[in-house]
Design an enzyme around this catalytic site. Structure first.
Site, PDB file in Angstrom:
ATOM      1  N   ASP A 291       0.869  -1.189   0.000  1.00 43.11           N
ATOM      2  CA  ASP A 291       0.000   0.000   0.000  1.00 43.11           C
ATOM      3  C   ASP A 291       0.900   1.231   0.000  1.00 43.11           C
ATOM      4  O   ASP A 291       1.926   1.258   0.686  1.00 43.11           O
ATOM      5  CB  ASP A 291      -0.892   0.007   1.262  1.00 43.11           C
ATOM      6  CG  ASP A 291      -2.135   0.871   1.082  1.00 43.11           C
ATOM      7  OD1 ASP A 291      -3.249   0.319   1.148  1.00 43.11           O
ATOM      8  OD2 ASP A 291      -1.994   2.091   0.862  1.00 43.11           O
TER       9      ASP A 291
ATOM     10  N   GLY B 142      -6.447   1.252  -5.059  1.00 42.21           N
ATOM     11  CA  GLY B 142      -7.091   2.102  -6.043  1.00 42.21           C
ATOM     12  C   GLY B 142      -7.639   3.351  -5.389  1.00 42.21           C
ATOM     13  O   GLY B 142      -7.646   3.472  -4.158  1.00 42.21           O
TER      14      GLY B 142
ATOM     15  N   SER C   4     -17.027  -3.127  -8.702  1.00 42.20           N
ATOM     16  CA  SER C   4     -18.125  -2.420  -8.032  1.00 42.20           C
ATOM     17  C   SER C   4     -19.435  -2.654  -8.775  1.00 42.20           C
ATOM     18  O   SER C   4     -19.450  -2.813 -10.005  1.00 42.20           O
ATOM     19  CB  SER C   4     -17.795  -0.930  -8.037  1.00 42.20           C
ATOM     20  OG  SER C   4     -18.938  -0.177  -7.715  1.00 42.20           O
TER      21      SER C   4
ATOM     22  N   TYR D  48     -14.566   7.088 -12.122  1.00 46.48           N
ATOM     23  CA  TYR D  48     -14.306   5.988 -11.184  1.00 46.48           C
ATOM     24  C   TYR D  48     -14.981   4.707 -11.694  1.00 46.48           C
ATOM     25  O   TYR D  48     -14.347   3.655 -11.813  1.00 46.48           O
ATOM     26  CB  TYR D  48     -14.826   6.332  -9.780  1.00 46.48           C
ATOM     27  CG  TYR D  48     -14.887   5.120  -8.876  1.00 46.48           C
ATOM     28  CD1 TYR D  48     -13.732   4.585  -8.324  1.00 46.48           C
ATOM     29  CD2 TYR D  48     -16.103   4.471  -8.607  1.00 46.48           C
ATOM     30  CE1 TYR D  48     -13.772   3.449  -7.523  1.00 46.48           C
ATOM     31  CE2 TYR D  48     -16.153   3.340  -7.810  1.00 46.48           C
ATOM     32  CZ  TYR D  48     -14.986   2.839  -7.265  1.00 46.48           C
ATOM     33  OH  TYR D  48     -15.036   1.696  -6.487  1.00 46.48           O
TER      34      TYR D  48
ATOM     35  N   LYS E 109     -13.347   1.036 -13.327  1.00 41.97           N
ATOM     36  CA  LYS E 109     -13.611  -0.348 -12.897  1.00 41.97           C
ATOM     37  C   LYS E 109     -14.066  -1.198 -14.086  1.00 41.97           C
ATOM     38  O   LYS E 109     -13.623  -2.341 -14.251  1.00 41.97           O
ATOM     39  CB  LYS E 109     -14.688  -0.368 -11.807  1.00 41.97           C
ATOM     40  CG  LYS E 109     -14.247   0.235 -10.486  1.00 41.97           C
ATOM     41  CD  LYS E 109     -13.225  -0.650  -9.809  1.00 41.97           C
ATOM     42  CE  LYS E 109     -12.631   0.010  -8.576  1.00 41.97           C
ATOM     43  NZ  LYS E 109     -11.468  -0.716  -8.032  1.00 41.97           N
TER      44      LYS E 109
HETATM   45  P1  NAD Z   1      -9.457   2.433   0.641  1.00 41.16           P
HETATM   46  O1  NAD Z   1      -9.135   3.756   0.073  1.00 41.16           O
HETATM   47  O2  NAD Z   1      -9.662   2.335   2.106  1.00 41.16           O
HETATM   48  O3  NAD Z   1      -8.346   1.365   0.215  1.00 41.16           O
HETATM   49  C1  NAD Z   1      -7.617   1.461  -0.973  1.00 41.16           C
HETATM   50  C2  NAD Z   1      -6.147   1.413  -0.587  1.00 41.16           C
HETATM   51  O4  NAD Z   1      -5.365   1.507  -1.793  1.00 41.16           O
HETATM   52  C3  NAD Z   1      -5.755   2.586   0.323  1.00 41.16           C
HETATM   53  O5  NAD Z   1      -5.152   2.075   1.489  1.00 41.16           O
HETATM   54  C4  NAD Z   1      -4.771   3.377  -0.517  1.00 41.16           C
HETATM   55  O6  NAD Z   1      -3.754   3.958   0.265  1.00 41.16           O
HETATM   56  C5  NAD Z   1      -4.258   2.332  -1.479  1.00 41.16           C
HETATM   57  N1  NAD Z   1      -3.749   2.860  -2.738  1.00 41.16           N
HETATM   58  C6  NAD Z   1      -4.290   3.830  -3.524  1.00 41.16           C
HETATM   59  N2  NAD Z   1      -3.528   4.033  -4.595  1.00 41.16           N
HETATM   60  C7  NAD Z   1      -2.490   3.158  -4.516  1.00 41.16           C
HETATM   61  C8  NAD Z   1      -1.374   2.894  -5.333  1.00 41.16           C
HETATM   62  N3  NAD Z   1      -1.149   3.564  -6.467  1.00 41.16           N
HETATM   63  N4  NAD Z   1      -0.505   1.940  -4.926  1.00 41.16           N
HETATM   64  C9  NAD Z   1      -0.694   1.258  -3.772  1.00 41.16           C
HETATM   65  N5  NAD Z   1      -1.731   1.485  -2.969  1.00 41.16           N
HETATM   66  C10 NAD Z   1      -2.631   2.414  -3.342  1.00 41.16           C
HETATM   67  O7  NAD Z   1     -10.724   1.888  -0.138  1.00 41.16           O
HETATM   68  P2  NAD Z   1     -11.565   0.557   0.101  1.00 41.16           P
HETATM   69  O8  NAD Z   1     -12.946   0.972   0.446  1.00 41.16           O
HETATM   70  O9  NAD Z   1     -10.827  -0.361   0.982  1.00 41.16           O
HETATM   71  O10 NAD Z   1     -11.605  -0.006  -1.380  1.00 41.16           O
HETATM   72  C11 NAD Z   1     -10.761  -1.057  -1.814  1.00 41.16           C
HETATM   73  C12 NAD Z   1     -11.088  -1.364  -3.265  1.00 41.16           C
HETATM   74  O11 NAD Z   1     -12.463  -1.734  -3.371  1.00 41.16           O
HETATM   75  C13 NAD Z   1     -10.913  -0.166  -4.201  1.00 41.16           C
HETATM   76  O12 NAD Z   1     -10.377  -0.634  -5.414  1.00 41.16           O
HETATM   77  C14 NAD Z   1     -12.320   0.342  -4.380  1.00 41.16           C
HETATM   78  O13 NAD Z   1     -12.481   1.003  -5.612  1.00 41.16           O
HETATM   79  C15 NAD Z   1     -13.110  -0.955  -4.355  1.00 41.16           C
HETATM   80  N6  NAD Z   1     -14.506  -0.759  -3.972  1.00 41.16           N
HETATM   81  C16 NAD Z   1     -14.822  -0.148  -2.788  1.00 41.16           C
HETATM   82  C17 NAD Z   1     -16.150   0.052  -2.440  1.00 41.16           C
HETATM   83  C18 NAD Z   1     -16.516   0.728  -1.141  1.00 41.16           C
HETATM   84  O14 NAD Z   1     -17.689   1.071  -0.982  1.00 41.16           O
HETATM   85  N7  NAD Z   1     -15.614   0.912  -0.198  1.00 41.16           N
HETATM   86  C19 NAD Z   1     -17.178  -0.363  -3.298  1.00 41.16           C
HETATM   87  C20 NAD Z   1     -16.828  -0.995  -4.496  1.00 41.16           C
HETATM   88  C21 NAD Z   1     -15.486  -1.199  -4.822  1.00 41.16           C
HETATM   89  C1  UD1 Z   2     -21.200   5.434  -3.984  1.00 41.16           C
HETATM   90  C2  UD1 Z   2     -20.763   5.496  -5.418  1.00 41.16           C
HETATM   91  C3  UD1 Z   2     -20.343   4.118  -5.881  1.00 41.16           C
HETATM   92  C4  UD1 Z   2     -19.254   3.591  -4.967  1.00 41.16           C
HETATM   93  C5  UD1 Z   2     -19.753   3.610  -3.527  1.00 41.16           C
HETATM   94  C6  UD1 Z   2     -18.695   3.208  -2.552  1.00 41.16           C
HETATM   95  C7  UD1 Z   2     -22.042   7.349  -6.380  1.00 41.16           C
HETATM   96  C8  UD1 Z   2     -23.116   7.724  -7.352  1.00 41.16           C
HETATM   97  N1  UD1 Z   2     -21.825   6.028  -6.235  1.00 41.16           N
HETATM   98  O1  UD1 Z   2     -22.312   4.566  -3.923  1.00 41.16           O
HETATM   99  O2  UD1 Z   2     -19.870   4.173  -7.199  1.00 41.16           O
HETATM  100  O3  UD1 Z   2     -18.893   2.267  -5.342  1.00 41.16           O
HETATM  101  O4  UD1 Z   2     -20.171   4.937  -3.186  1.00 41.16           O
HETATM  102  O5  UD1 Z   2     -17.640   4.111  -2.521  1.00 41.16           O
HETATM  103  O6  UD1 Z   2     -21.408   8.186  -5.770  1.00 41.16           O
HETATM  104  N2  UD1 Z   2     -26.682   9.619   1.077  1.00 41.16           N
HETATM  105  C9  UD1 Z   2     -27.359  10.626   1.734  1.00 41.16           C
HETATM  106  N3  UD1 Z   2     -26.641  11.541   2.442  1.00 41.16           N
HETATM  107  C10 UD1 Z   2     -25.266  11.491   2.513  1.00 41.16           C
HETATM  108  C11 UD1 Z   2     -24.592  10.445   1.845  1.00 41.16           C
HETATM  109  C12 UD1 Z   2     -25.334   9.527   1.127  1.00 41.16           C
HETATM  110  O7  UD1 Z   2     -28.580  10.716   1.693  1.00 41.16           O
HETATM  111  O8  UD1 Z   2     -24.668  12.367   3.153  1.00 41.16           O
HETATM  112  C13 UD1 Z   2     -27.471   8.638   0.319  1.00 41.16           C
HETATM  113  C14 UD1 Z   2     -27.144   8.645  -1.157  1.00 41.16           C
HETATM  114  O9  UD1 Z   2     -27.972   9.530  -1.828  1.00 41.16           O
HETATM  115  C15 UD1 Z   2     -27.403   7.193  -1.524  1.00 41.16           C
HETATM  116  C16 UD1 Z   2     -27.145   6.410  -0.237  1.00 41.16           C
HETATM  117  O10 UD1 Z   2     -27.135   7.363   0.804  1.00 41.16           O
HETATM  118  O11 UD1 Z   2     -28.749   7.047  -1.845  1.00 41.16           O
HETATM  119  C17 UD1 Z   2     -25.819   5.680  -0.270  1.00 41.16           C
HETATM  120  O12 UD1 Z   2     -24.814   6.615  -0.637  1.00 41.16           O
HETATM  121  P1  UD1 Z   2     -23.257   6.228  -0.624  1.00 41.16           P
HETATM  122  O13 UD1 Z   2     -22.906   5.643   0.682  1.00 41.16           O
HETATM  123  O14 UD1 Z   2     -22.497   7.417  -1.105  1.00 41.16           O
HETATM  124  O15 UD1 Z   2     -23.173   5.033  -1.683  1.00 41.16           O
HETATM  125  P2  UD1 Z   2     -23.615   4.984  -3.216  1.00 41.16           P
HETATM  126  O16 UD1 Z   2     -24.028   6.304  -3.720  1.00 41.16           O
HETATM  127  O17 UD1 Z   2     -24.569   3.865  -3.364  1.00 41.16           O
END
Ligand code: NAD
Ligand code: UD1
Length: 332
Positions: free
Chosen positions: A30, A81, A123, A148, A152
């Protein structure tokens, strides 16, 4: 031995705990762009087992080569990422560089080292704006509303083409729905920088008094109470999904799995569930819709159940209780 990129991040750290607890050896990579190194000893505290940690960039081919030379890695779980949807609109090049170019550099280094088993963090956003819930893996990818999401979808395509070009590759593409919650130990969880964009950390910061009130984006959607519906799953269940997906890597080719609960929950229901679980009220007001939000989506979870034997087991109550424990730890 498994390499977890993004291994100190929110999801990567929970995967590391799950793998170590199940007896796997783990290497974490990381660059700490969105996490902190103190997560590493916390992972060890939870599991009683240490993971090797490299602070570096997934785009650094020389670093990857040296990791693969030093450790007998069997498979890579690629979580590294950038993930802030709004930021990706203003900084598309950074998102494509880290998410797409980073994945390509990783696959090139893996191929060079003869490691051809990969799990990729994708995602639900790749289903696009046209998809009708529940989202099923047989649906094609649709139009994404942000760089974003497009990044993906692009990586998914790269991985599918890679598998088609070389039958030795096996890749599990895991499409996460909305991961929330934290490890029950309270030692690791999500630490958004600045004001959170996502609902769950926003709710918990309002409850903790860090933020004054939640704005609920829209109460005029065609849903049961007018607020948006999502499929929230516990991050520990998500981590288990990665451990069991390692089994799917025994079959060559690219496979796609939704990881969700299969249940849609509205924003209003989330607020109520939080208060019910914690007895702490959440101040909120209704605000206009947020650009790019979809009214409602949730996962079809049959494929993961049937092929991986995985299903989410944690309840909404667990998600709220564990988030709150972590929040109190974080704001203490
Ligand atoms: P996060 O930001 O907590 O974790 C991602 C990690 O990647 C971080 O620790 C960051 O420091 C590291 N990173 C970023 N760029 C880097 C690089 N160039 N080289 C090495 N490390 C790097 O996010 P997360 O929520 O743990 O997400 C992990 C993965 O899951 C991501 O790819 C994210 O897009 C995907 N994802 C997350 C969600 C969500 O809701 N959290 C939903 C769908 C997909
Ligand atoms: C968002 C991203 C999605 C990403 C995910 C995790 C968008 C359009 N989508 O999903 O691509 O994979 O985060 O990082 O941004 N909400 C409120 N008030 C707030 C925050 C959120 O009402 O302050 C509502 C939003 O309108 C949504 C729901 O809560 O309906 C969930 O929001 P969020 O947690 O941001 O997730 P997604 O939008 O589903």
């Amino acid at each position: 031995m498994i390499l977890v990129t993004g291994g100190t991040g929110y999801i990567g750290s929970h995967i590391a705990v799950e793998l170590l607890a199940a007896g796997h050896s783990v290497v974490l990579l990381d660059n700490l762009a969105n996490s902190v190194a103190s997560v590493v000893p916390r992972i060890e505290k939870i599991t009683g087992r240490a993971a090797a940690f490299y602070q570096g960039d997934v785009r650094d081919a020389a670093l990857l080569a040296s990791i693969f030379e030093q450790h007998p890695i069997d498979a890579v779980i690629h979580c590294a990422g950038l993930k802030a949807v709004g930021e990706s609109v203003t900084q598309p090049l950074a998102y494509y560089d880290t998410n797409v170019h980073g994945s390509i550099v990783l696959c090139q280094a893996m191929a060079k080292a003869g490691i051809k088993r990969l799990i990729f963090s994708s995602s639900a956003t790749v289903y696009g704006v046209e998809a009708i819930p529940p989202y099923v893996e047989t649906m094609g990818r649709g139009s994404c509303t942000s760089p974003y999401g497009t990044s993906k979808a692009m990586v998914e395509q790269v991985l599918e083409d890679l598998c088609a070009s070389d039958p030795e590759w096996s890749v599990a593409i895991l499409r996460y729905f909305n991961p929330i919650g934290a490890h029950p130990s309270g030692l690791i969880g999500e630490s958004p920088q600045g004001v959170p964009n996502n609902l769950m950390p926003y709710i918990s910061q309002v409850a903790a008094g860090v933020l004054p009130e939640l704005r609920v984006y829209g109460n005029d959607y065609p849903t049961q109470d007018g607020t948006c519906v999502r499929d929230y799953l516990h991050v520990v269940d998500l981590a288990v999904g990665h451990r069991v997906a390692l089994k799917a890597l025994e079959t060559p080719g690219a496979s796609h799995y939704n990881l969700g609960t299969g249940q849609g929950v509205s924003v209003k229901q989330m607020i109520d569930a939080f208060t019910q679980a914690t007895q702490v009220p959440v101040a909120f007001r209704y605000a206009p819709r947020r650009d790019g939000d979809l009214a409602a989506f949730w996962a079809s979870v049959e494929k993961a159940q049937q092929e991986l034997g995985w299903q989410a087991t944690k309840t909404l109550d667990d998600m709220m209780t564990d988030t709150w424990r972590w929040q109190q730890h974080a704001s203490a």
